[in-house]
Design an enzyme around this catalytic site. Structure first.
Site, PDB file in Angstrom:
ATOM      1  CB  SER A 138      -0.882   0.021   1.254  1.00 10.72           C
ATOM      2  OG  SER A 138      -1.554   1.269   1.390  1.00 10.72           O
ATOM      3  CE1 TYR A 151      -3.364  -1.805   5.842  1.00 11.80           C
ATOM      4  CE2 TYR A 151      -3.356   0.425   4.958  1.00 11.80           C
ATOM      5  CZ  TYR A 151      -3.447  -0.943   4.759  1.00 11.80           C
ATOM      6  OH  TYR A 151      -3.609  -1.442   3.489  1.00 11.80           O
TER       7      TYR A 151
END
Length: 258
Positions: A138, A151
């Site tokens: 990501s 995250y």
């Protein structure tokens, strides 16, 4: 010519399911892996792929996946796609259990699957010319953002793991690739992050013109793996035009990349 085989994790929905479909459309044998059997069975009915139900945070289930894949025959590529985010709290307020879950699924599970299947990939590269390990990370693994917390930390760690693996496999005919998406509108990512709160999940994409969709990322994954064996796309970052950074001012509002 015998079809090449790819293992795709997190294949029950979103990017994983789209990737499995596209590989099948390109003539690959596909082993789709996820926790939800019913969704995998629907994907198998649709595409003709092989399926394996597993929780990749469990080593015994990963070992069973390895044995299943080995029995099918050579495996030429692995797409580490399974992952997820839980919560959008600050570092101070974040639940440590959410952080542990994110590290387990985004980092440790990827290590488990890579370690289990690497010997099979190595064996297939002897006759197939090369093999591939592609990990979907990501942009959260490259740029921090408020609320990213666990995250960001997990995806930064995943990115680092991919980079180390590339160094460790240098000299072998095994490509190590990373695809780092930005904002992708899938049916479940934000819904899982917000513990099933559909309104919060939908709000992520409000006023965002044309976010990416799962099929956009699948196209990049399949393209990278189907390039000639001497070509390695170390890192591919993909964002919608509307997203210049993890946080982007759109129509006067700060919109997060989640």
């Amino acid at each position: 010519m015998t079809a090449r085989r790819v293992v795709v994790t997190g294949a029950s929905s979103g990017i994983g399911a789209a990737t499995a479909r596209l590989f099948r459309a390109h003539g690959w044998d596909v082993v789709a892996v996820a926790r939800r059997t019913e969704r995998l069975e629907a994907l198998a009915d649709e595409t003709g792929c092989d399926i394996f139900t597993a929780d990749l945070t469990d080593q015994l289930q990963v070992d069973a996946l390895r044995d299943y894949v080995q029995a099918l025959g050579p495996v030429h590529a692995l797409v580490n796609n399974a992952g997820g985010a839980f919560g959008l709290a600050s570092v101070e307020a974040g639940d440590p259990e959410d952080w542990i879950r994110m590290f387990d699924v985004n980092v440790v599970a990827v290590k488990r699957v890579t370690s289990a299947l690497l010997p099979l990939l190595r064996a297939a590269s002897v006759d197939g010319g090369h093999a591939d390990i592609l990990t979907v990370t990501s942009i959260a693994g490259h740029v921090a953002y408020e609320g990213g917390g666990g995250y960001n930390a997990a995806k930064f760690a995943e990115h680092a793991m991919v980079a180390v693996l590339r160094l460790e496999l240098a000299g072998e005919p095994i490509r190590v690739l990373e695809v780092a998406p930005g904002m992708v509108h899938t049916e479940e990512f934000s819904l899982v992050r917000f513990a099933g709160d559909q309104a919060k999940a939908d709000a992520v994409y409000d006023n965002v013109p044309e976010p990416l969709v799962a099929e956009d990322i699948a196209e990049a994954i399949v393209h990278a793996i189907e390039l000639p064996g001497h070509v390695n796309l170390d890192l591919v970052t993909i964002k919608p035009v509307a997203q210049a950074a993890p946080w982007k001012v759109i129509r006067g509002e700060l919109k997060p990349k989640l």
